[in-house]
Design an enzyme around this catalytic site. Structure first.
Site, short mmCIF file in Angstrom:
data_model
loop_
_atom_site.label_atom_id
_atom_site.label_comp_id
_atom_site.label_asym_id
_atom_site.label_seq_id
_atom_site.Cartn_x
_atom_site.Cartn_y
_atom_site.Cartn_z
N SER A 31 -38.45 13.75 -10.02
CA SER A 31 -39.76 13.56 -9.41
C SER A 31 -40.79 13.39 -10.52
O SER A 31 -40.95 14.28 -11.35
CB SER A 31 -40.08 14.78 -8.54
OG SER A 31 -41.36 14.69 -7.98
N LYS A 68 -38.42 9.20 -8.30
CA LYS A 68 -39.41 9.42 -7.22
C LYS A 68 -40.79 9.48 -7.85
O LYS A 68 -41.02 10.27 -8.76
CB LYS A 68 -39.08 10.73 -6.49
CG LYS A 68 -40.22 11.41 -5.74
CD LYS A 68 -39.70 12.54 -4.87
CE LYS A 68 -40.67 13.71 -4.79
NZ LYS A 68 -40.13 14.82 -3.97
N LYS A 94 -44.73 10.24 -7.50
CA LYS A 94 -45.78 10.87 -6.71
C LYS A 94 -46.90 9.85 -6.55
O LYS A 94 -47.27 9.17 -7.53
CB LYS A 94 -46.30 12.11 -7.44
CG LYS A 94 -45.30 13.26 -7.45
CD LYS A 94 -45.10 13.82 -6.05
CE LYS A 94 -44.34 15.13 -6.10
NZ LYS A 94 -44.18 15.71 -4.74
N ASP A 109 -43.53 9.77 -2.99
CA ASP A 109 -43.89 11.00 -2.26
C ASP A 109 -45.41 11.14 -2.26
O ASP A 109 -46.02 11.29 -3.31
CB ASP A 109 -43.24 12.22 -2.94
CG ASP A 109 -43.46 13.51 -2.16
OD1 ASP A 109 -44.14 13.49 -1.11
OD2 ASP A 109 -42.95 14.56 -2.62
N GLU A 122 -41.99 9.59 1.31
CA GLU A 122 -41.93 10.99 1.70
C GLU A 122 -43.31 11.48 2.13
O GLU A 122 -44.30 11.29 1.41
CB GLU A 122 -41.41 11.79 0.49
CG GLU A 122 -41.13 13.26 0.73
CD GLU A 122 -40.56 13.92 -0.54
OE1 GLU A 122 -40.06 13.21 -1.44
OE2 GLU A 122 -40.62 15.16 -0.61
N ASP A 172 -41.02 16.01 4.54
CA ASP A 172 -40.86 17.20 3.70
C ASP A 172 -41.67 18.32 4.37
O ASP A 172 -41.14 19.10 5.18
CB ASP A 172 -41.34 16.86 2.27
CG ASP A 172 -41.39 18.05 1.32
OD1 ASP A 172 -41.15 19.19 1.76
OD2 ASP A 172 -41.70 17.86 0.13
N LYS A 193 -35.58 21.45 1.89
CA LYS A 193 -35.89 22.46 0.87
C LYS A 193 -35.63 23.82 1.50
O LYS A 193 -36.35 24.20 2.44
CB LYS A 193 -37.36 22.39 0.46
CG LYS A 193 -37.74 21.20 -0.39
CD LYS A 193 -39.22 21.27 -0.73
CE LYS A 193 -39.66 20.02 -1.47
NZ LYS A 193 -41.13 19.97 -1.62
N GLY A 207 -36.88 19.92 -4.10
CA GLY A 207 -37.00 21.00 -5.07
C GLY A 207 -38.42 21.52 -5.11
O GLY A 207 -39.35 20.86 -4.63
O1 OSB Z 1 -43.33 17.50 -2.51
O2 OSB Z 1 -41.35 17.48 -3.20
C1 OSB Z 1 -42.49 17.89 -3.31
C2 OSB Z 1 -42.75 20.09 -6.41
C3 OSB Z 1 -43.56 21.11 -5.94
C4 OSB Z 1 -44.07 21.04 -4.66
C5 OSB Z 1 -43.73 19.95 -3.84
C6 OSB Z 1 -42.89 18.95 -4.30
C7 OSB Z 1 -42.42 19.01 -5.61
C8 OSB Z 1 -41.63 17.95 -6.23
C9 OSB Z 1 -40.76 18.32 -7.41
O3 OSB Z 1 -41.67 16.79 -5.90
C10 OSB Z 1 -39.36 18.56 -7.01
C11 OSB Z 1 -38.57 19.22 -8.12
O4 OSB Z 1 -38.16 18.53 -9.05
O5 OSB Z 1 -38.33 20.45 -8.03
MG MG Z 2 -42.30 16.21 -1.18
#
Ligand code: OSB
Ligand code: MG
Length: 369
Positions: free
Chosen positions: A135, A161, A163, A189, A214, A239, A263, A291
């Site tokens: 991510s 991925k 953001k 995402d 996402e 999510d 998650k 994650g």
């Molecule tokens: O939206 O998936 C998410 C991290 C913290 C809070 C929300 C998210 C995330 C990530 C990182 O996208 C996922 C990871 O590598 O742990």
């Molecule tokens: Mg997410």
């Protein structure tokens, strides 16, 4: 199994680089760990709540409070505890899924260590290696983003991925596609940063053949996600909206999700996570393991979960080095674009006591009244 004590421990871990999302920039993590002791041994859990309630309503101080005042007493009241019983025992307390998940995880670890099993075996893992994505946070510039993606691809990550948020969406996606080609597995995402009015704009992502988008809209807006799904070609993955198997069933029935990010912390634990996997598998809906920047403890269980047969897309199960210079457990290392599923007892990972001491900022031990 009787629970003798529940130790709460907060640790401070700096991230290797700032992680910016549409809702926050994180540079260090404040993580609550749980250690349960039983007459036979101990078990560890990791709470995925963040310091601030910006991803969801949960936050670390709140998790400490609800565990101390409301959840731990309910577990101490049980004579014989196993992971299967935790969810029901804590059900009367509304919400606080991340706090509940951490307790269930610690009980599960203790139970599996005692019975000589691994969490992968317990959950029904069908693989010994899981494919990993990474991510990638919002950056200050496109060249900086391309450098970061290039470095992750060189390390072997199998999927990227990005953001996104309004103002950082079409451009970064186009730049990554142009630089790394059409074969790159790419997804985005939004962490709920858009509204249904943005549908025409989000449809401009269609030509980039993303695996999924996402959580484009608000966590509590399944109806608008279902409408958006009719207006864009990119599959919608939820999510934040999915906090239970019931939420997953509703989202699928409404046409609000074509894919689900599971998650365990967000849904109250690994057992509910498995139920969502089973439900999605029965409905032909692909899932992947999300994650929350976990340490090696949470990562160990996430990787075991991601090894179930319905997890057909690469997860945010990145290597320890993507997050922390020094993990609190034996680190997870990227091999062949993914991670080896732990096969030791329980979680298959435990904190290094020396490292743990160095990073601990606070502890409390709860015992039966
Ligand atoms: O939206 O998936 C998410 C991290 C913290 C809070 C929300 C998210 C995330 C990530 C990182 O996208 C996922 C990871 O590598 O742990
Ligand atoms: Mg997410």
């Amino acid at each position: 199994m009787k629970i003798l004590s529940i130790e709460l421990r907060r640790i401070a871990l700096p991230l290797v680089s700032p992680f910016r999302t549409s809702f926050a920039t994180e540079t260090a993590r404040d993580i609550l760990l749980i250690r349960v002791t039983t007459p036979e041994g101990e078990g560890w859990g990791e709470c995925v709540s963040s310091a601030d309630p910006l991803y969801s309503s949960e936050y670390v101080d709140g998790s400490v409070d609800v565990i101390t005042r409301f959840l731990a007493p309910r577990l101490f009241a049980l004579d014989d505890v196993c992971a299967e019983m935790v969810g029901r025992a804590l059900e009367p307390v509304k919400g606080h899924k991340m706090a509940k998940a951490a307790l269930e995880m610690a009980v599960l670890d203790a139970e599996l260590r005692e019975s000589g099993r691994s969490v992968a075996e317990y959950l029904g893992a069908s693989r010994t290696h899981v494919v990993s994505g990474v991510s990638v946070g919002i950056m200050d510039s496109i060249p900086e983003l391309l450098d970061a993606v290039d470095e992750y691809l060189n390390q072997g990550y199998a999927r990227i991925k990005l953001k996104i948020e309004p103002g950082w969406d079409l451009q970064p996606v186009r730049a990554v596609r142009d630089s790394f080609g059409d074969d790159l597995l790419l997804q985005v995402d939004a962490n709920a940063a858009y509204t249904l009015g943005d549908a025409p704009h989000l449809a401009r992502l269609d030509p980039f053949d993303l695996l999924l988008i996402e959580q484009p809209l608000a966590h509590d807006d399944l109806r608008h996600h279902a409408i958006l799904a009719q207006r864009i070609r990119t599959p919608i993955c939820l999510d934040e909206s999915i906090e239970s198997a019931k939420d997953a069933a509703d989202a699928i029935a409404l046409g609000a999700a074509q894919i689900i990010n599971i998650k365990p912390g967000r849904v109250g634990g690994y057992l509910e996570a498995r139920r969502i996997h089973d439900l999605c598998q029965a409905n032909g809906v692909p899932v992947w393991c999300g994650g929350m920047l976990e340490t090696g403890l949470g990562r160990a269980a996430n990787v075991a979960l991601a090894a179930l047969p319905g997890f057909t897309l690469p997860g945010d199960t990145s290597a320890s080095s993507r997050y922390y210079a020094r993990d609190i457990t034996e680190p997870f290392v990227l091999v062949d674009g993914g991670l080896a599923v732990p096969d030791g007892l329980g979680l298959g990972r435990e904190p290094d006591p020396g490292v743990l001491d160095e990073v601990t900022t606070w502890t409390a031990t709860l015992t039966p009244a």
